[in-house]
Design a protein around this motif. Structure first.
Motif, PDB file in Angstrom:
ATOM      1  N   ILE A  71      -7.089  -2.040   6.773  1.00 35.22           N
ATOM      2  CA  ILE A  71      -6.836  -0.697   7.292  1.00 35.22           C
ATOM      3  C   ILE A  71      -7.466  -0.531   8.671  1.00 35.22           C
ATOM      4  O   ILE A  71      -6.843  -0.011   9.604  1.00 35.22           O
ATOM      5  N   GLU A  72      -8.707  -1.004   8.800  1.00 37.63           N
ATOM      6  CA  GLU A  72      -9.387  -0.905  10.098  1.00 37.63           C
ATOM      7  C   GLU A  72      -8.635  -1.705  11.164  1.00 37.63           C
ATOM      8  O   GLU A  72      -8.463  -1.257  12.300  1.00 37.63           O
ATOM      9  N   GLU A  73      -8.170  -2.893  10.788  1.00 35.08           N
ATOM     10  CA  GLU A  73      -7.428  -3.741  11.726  1.00 35.08           C
ATOM     11  C   GLU A  73      -6.111  -3.090  12.124  1.00 35.08           C
ATOM     12  O   GLU A  73      -5.724  -3.097  13.295  1.00 35.08           O
ATOM     13  N   ALA A  74      -5.411  -2.502  11.144  1.00 34.92           N
ATOM     14  CA  ALA A  74      -4.137  -1.841  11.446  1.00 34.92           C
ATOM     15  C   ALA A  74      -4.336  -0.643  12.360  1.00 34.92           C
ATOM     16  O   ALA A  74      -3.521  -0.380  13.256  1.00 34.92           O
ATOM     17  N   GLN A  75      -5.420   0.103  12.152  1.00 35.32           N
ATOM     18  CA  GLN A  75      -5.709   1.250  13.012  1.00 35.32           C
ATOM     19  C   GLN A  75      -6.028   0.794  14.432  1.00 35.32           C
ATOM     20  O   GLN A  75      -5.589   1.406  15.410  1.00 35.32           O
ATOM     21  N   ARG A  76      -6.779  -0.295  14.540  1.00 31.63           N
ATOM     22  CA  ARG A  76      -7.190  -0.764  15.858  1.00 31.63           C
ATOM     23  C   ARG A  76      -5.995  -1.260  16.674  1.00 31.63           C
ATOM     24  O   ARG A  76      -5.908  -1.000  17.881  1.00 31.63           O
ATOM     25  N   PHE A  77      -5.080  -1.977  16.017  1.00 35.68           N
ATOM     26  CA  PHE A  77      -3.963  -2.576  16.737  1.00 35.68           C
ATOM     27  C   PHE A  77      -2.663  -1.795  16.571  1.00 35.68           C
ATOM     28  O   PHE A  77      -1.593  -2.280  16.939  1.00 35.68           O
ATOM     29  N   ARG A  78      -2.773  -0.575  16.002  1.00 32.01           N
ATOM     30  CA  ARG A  78      -1.599   0.284  15.814  1.00 32.01           C
ATOM     31  C   ARG A  78      -0.474  -0.453  15.082  1.00 32.01           C
ATOM     32  O   ARG A  78       0.699  -0.384  15.457  1.00 32.01           O
ATOM     33  N   ALA A  79      -0.869  -1.161  14.038  1.00 32.89           N
ATOM     34  CA  ALA A  79       0.095  -1.907  13.223  1.00 32.89           C
ATOM     35  C   ALA A  79       0.351  -1.156  11.929  1.00 32.89           C
ATOM     36  O   ALA A  79      -0.299  -0.148  11.623  1.00 32.89           O
ATOM     37  N   SER A  80       1.305  -1.622  11.158  1.00 33.43           N
ATOM     38  CA  SER A  80       1.639  -0.998   9.878  1.00 33.43           C
ATOM     39  C   SER A  80       1.474  -2.029   8.767  1.00 33.43           C
ATOM     40  O   SER A  80       1.932  -3.174   8.882  1.00 33.43           O
ATOM     41  N   SER A  81       0.795  -1.641   7.715  1.00 33.10           N
ATOM     42  CA  SER A  81       0.598  -2.499   6.549  1.00 33.10           C
ATOM     43  C   SER A  81       0.926  -1.700   5.296  1.00 33.10           C
ATOM     44  O   SER A  81       1.311  -0.527   5.366  1.00 33.10           O
ATOM     45  N   ALA A  82       0.763  -2.334   4.149  1.00 33.70           N
ATOM     46  CA  ALA A  82       1.052  -1.658   2.881  1.00 33.70           C
ATOM     47  C   ALA A  82       0.061  -2.119   1.823  1.00 33.70           C
ATOM     48  O   ALA A  82      -0.397  -3.271   1.847  1.00 33.70           O
ATOM     49  N   PHE A  83      -0.267  -1.207   0.920  1.00 37.68           N
ATOM     50  CA  PHE A  83      -1.096  -1.553  -0.243  1.00 37.68           C
ATOM     51  C   PHE A  83      -0.304  -1.274  -1.501  1.00 37.68           C
ATOM     52  O   PHE A  83       0.232  -0.176  -1.674  1.00 37.68           O
ATOM     53  N   LEU A  84      -0.210  -2.279  -2.377  1.00 36.17           N
ATOM     54  CA  LEU A  84       0.548  -2.163  -3.617  1.00 36.17           C
ATOM     55  C   LEU A  84      -0.377  -2.345  -4.811  1.00 36.17           C
ATOM     56  O   LEU A  84      -1.244  -3.230  -4.796  1.00 36.17           O
ATOM     57  N   LEU A  85      -0.192  -1.517  -5.820  1.00 34.85           N
ATOM     58  CA  LEU A  85      -0.814  -1.740  -7.131  1.00 34.85           C
ATOM     59  C   LEU A  85       0.288  -2.191  -8.078  1.00 34.85           C
ATOM     60  O   LEU A  85       1.270  -1.470  -8.272  1.00 34.85           O
ATOM     61  N   ILE A  86       0.128  -3.376  -8.653  1.00 30.12           N
ATOM     62  CA  ILE A  86       1.132  -3.972  -9.532  1.00 30.12           C
ATOM     63  C   ILE A  86       0.549  -4.029 -10.939  1.00 30.12           C
ATOM     64  O   ILE A  86      -0.463  -4.688 -11.175  1.00 30.12           O
ATOM     65  N   SER A  87       1.184  -3.337 -11.875  1.00 27.46           N
ATOM     66  CA  SER A  87       0.661  -3.220 -13.239  1.00 27.46           C
ATOM     67  C   SER A  87       1.588  -3.925 -14.223  1.00 27.46           C
ATOM     68  O   SER A  87       2.801  -3.685 -14.233  1.00 27.46           O
TER      69      SER A  87
END
Length: 582
Positions: A179-195
């Motif tokens: 998250i910190e890296e995405a904020q710094r470089f204005r990138a987009s990532s995703a977090f998934l919870l797989i159950s």
């Protein structure tokens, strides 16, 4: 060779007896070092020359002698810090006598293709007049086994033992970093919870070892479809967390579908046979909709819960929702109001009479919760109970209501009261402790207490509720099933539970004068209950015509607008009377 010949040899070679013993000890020491996989050294720091024991070639067979001749040459083989040996001498301080002990570990290898030899070096060094090191001496030994154990312990501290993926704490750390890296470089990532869906069923049907095999296989299938740099970890027993870096919303949707198909389309082979498995996925785009790891986890968990309730085996992504956010603000406010009302004793009771159809006398009163507000308004049970149940506050409310009901029963020895409790309270050990202690402290109260539980609880947890009913009846109390007819409890289950009273859902009672279906339904319930010797209460009775029908069918008690709605007034001395027929 006899002793005289041996001494003659010593004389001829010019060696004294002491020198011979010393040389013999040196040879023996070297042999011992070799057997232990060790080599001794003396390092002249001033000239940077190293003298080694004879065993060094056997300890380091792959290292050329030239690389061992000086500190500078030896340092060229050392990883990760070439200067570790000299730095250690420079940064420690001599003790009394001018010697300073030290111990270090490092790796050496002769080329990038060669395996690393992990070395443990221990010894002491001596200072010159300026306080700097002039000489060091000690022992080195290869310790690959210990380093391998340390590496394994480090891996176990970072990774899940079953799947080999990151454990929860390191997964969350990886998420925070992403998250910190995405904020710094204005990138987009995703977090998934797989159950993994219905893992408890697999545990019950095949055993925990098969369930563990399913979890491992799911992890492998997810791992096989990741890109370099993506972060996978085991979040909890049946959940995996996944950080997809440089991932747009469209990429996230495609990836989720790929993971769903990977698990769903092929059965999982286990030692007990093939097992069909599905997973549900909740996701959130970061940092677009999250500021930190906690928020990402909460939002992914929120949407995952929604997916599992709606349709297991599917995927959804978190989106802003004005109504949901507004409801949360309401929940926060109401939570604070309920807790404050409990602390300030503003949770009070209202009493609704239940009248015997035959005699027209009040049989008992149903206790209904009320919450007095600071502005003078009063909130009713429908405004309080659902919110308290949803927010996890119902246990506190039920404990307070129990105290109030017992207090009323103690003050009025001739009155009988009924108390509604929530589904969660039926399994609450603290509530049990409270009621048992209160019953012991106030003899004669239990026999005048009726505890009402909803039909839904009776359906879902029949065995547990049977134990709950038995314990209450052993105290002397009676049990009523509330809102009967709203669910599908059979009369066979009622007999198993041993309930005393059935309260017929008012939604059917209020329309018996206009609906033939409701008339047939209510009449059948009353008839079956009478055959099982279970008393019946008809709720929401609003007019005399309905009361007459219920009287004719053999209903035991009625309550509702015709008799009188709930009131804070204690009408023990002025019993409600059923209007005369006709």
């Amino acid at each position: 060779m006899d002793c005289r010949s041996y001494l003659e040899c010593l004389r001829i070679t010019g060696l004294s007896r002491n020198e011979a013993i010393l040389n013999s000890a040196v040879v023996q020491t070297s042999t011992i070092l070799v057997s232990l996989g060790q080599a001794a050294f003396v390092w002249d720091v001033v000239t940077d020359t190293i003298a080694w024991s004879d065993s060094v070639g056997e300890v380091f067979p792959e290292i050329p002698p030239g690389s061992l001749a000086s500190g500078a040459e030896f340092a060229k083989l050392i990883e990760p810090e070439r200067s570790i040996r000299l730095d250690t001498l420079s940064h420690s301080h001599p003790m009394h006598g001018g010697a300073a002990p030290y111990r270090i570990e490092y790796g050496v290898r002769t080329s990038t293709a060669a395996p690393v030899l992990w070395i443990e070096e221990s010894g002491c060094w001596f200072a010159g007049p300026d306080g700097g090191p002039i000489r060091a001496q000690g022992i080195v030994r290869i310790n690959n086994e210990r380093h391998a154990r340390d590496e394994q312990l480090l891996k176990l501290s970072r990774h899940d033992a079953l799947t080999g993926e990151l454990n929860r704490s390191h997964l969350i750390a990886g998420l925070a970093e992403s998250i910190e890296e995405a904020q710094r470089f204005r990138a987009s990532s995703a977090f998934l919870l797989i159950s993994v869906d219905h893992l408890a069923r697999i545990n019950d049907a095949f055993g925990f070892d098969v369930a563990d095999g399913v979890i491992s296989e799911v992890a492998k299938r997810i791992r096989a479809r990741l890109r370099g740099g993506d972060v996978l970890g085991r979040f909890s027993g049946n959940k995996f967390g996944l950080v997809l870096k440089n991932c747009t919303v469209d990429d996230m949707n495609v990836a989720a579908d790929r993971f769903l198909a990977a698990i769903r389309d092929e059965v999982v082979p286990t030692k007990s046979g093939p097992v069909s498995v599905t997973v549900s996925i909740g996701a959130v785009s970061v940092p677009r909709y999250t500021r930190d790891a906690d928020e990402a986890i909460n939002r992914a968990q929120e949407v995952l819960d929604s997916v599992k309730r709606r349709r297991a085996g599917s995927f959804a992504a978190w989106r802003p929702n004005v109504e949901r956010d507004a409801q949360r603000r309401v929940n926060i406010r109401v939570t604070d109001e309920i807790v404050t009302a409990l602390n300030e004793r503003r949770i009070v009771m209202a009493f609704e009479p239940v009248v015997a159809v035959g005699s027209g006398e009040t049989a008992f009163y149903e206790c209904l919760i009320r919450m007095e507000q600071n502005d003078g308004r009063v909130l009713l049970a429908p405004d309080i109970v659902p919110v308290a149940e949803r927010l996890g506050l119902i246990r506190l409310v039920d404990h307070r209501v129990l105290e109030l009901v017992v207090q009323e029963l103690t003050i009025a020895p001739d009155v009988q009261l009924s108390l509604n409790i929530s589904p969660d309270t039926t399994m609450d050990p603290d509530w049990w402790s409270s009621i048992e202690s209160l019953m012991r402290a106030h003899p004669g109260v239990a026999e005048r207490l009726i505890v009402e539980i909803t039909e839904t609880v009776a359906i879902q947890d029949l065995d547990d509720v049977r134990g709950f009913v038995t314990r209450l009846k052993n105290l002397g109390s009676r049990i009523a099933i509330d809102d009967f007819g709203a669910g599908y409890t059979s009369f066979r289950n009622l007999r198993k539970l041993g309930v005393d009273i059935v309260k017929i859902d008012g939604a059917f009672v209020q329309n018996i004068t206009r609906s033939a279906d409701d008339r047939a339904f209510v009449q059948t319930l009353i008839d079956l209950a009478r055959r099982l010797q279970i008393k019946t209460v008809a709720e929401w009775v609003q007019d005399e015509e309905s009361a007459a029908m219920l009287r004719e069918w053999g209903c035991d008690y009625i309550q509702g607008r015709l008799i009188g709605l709930a009131s804070a007034e204690r009408r023990w001395q002025v019993p409600a009377v059923l209007p005369a027929a006709g």
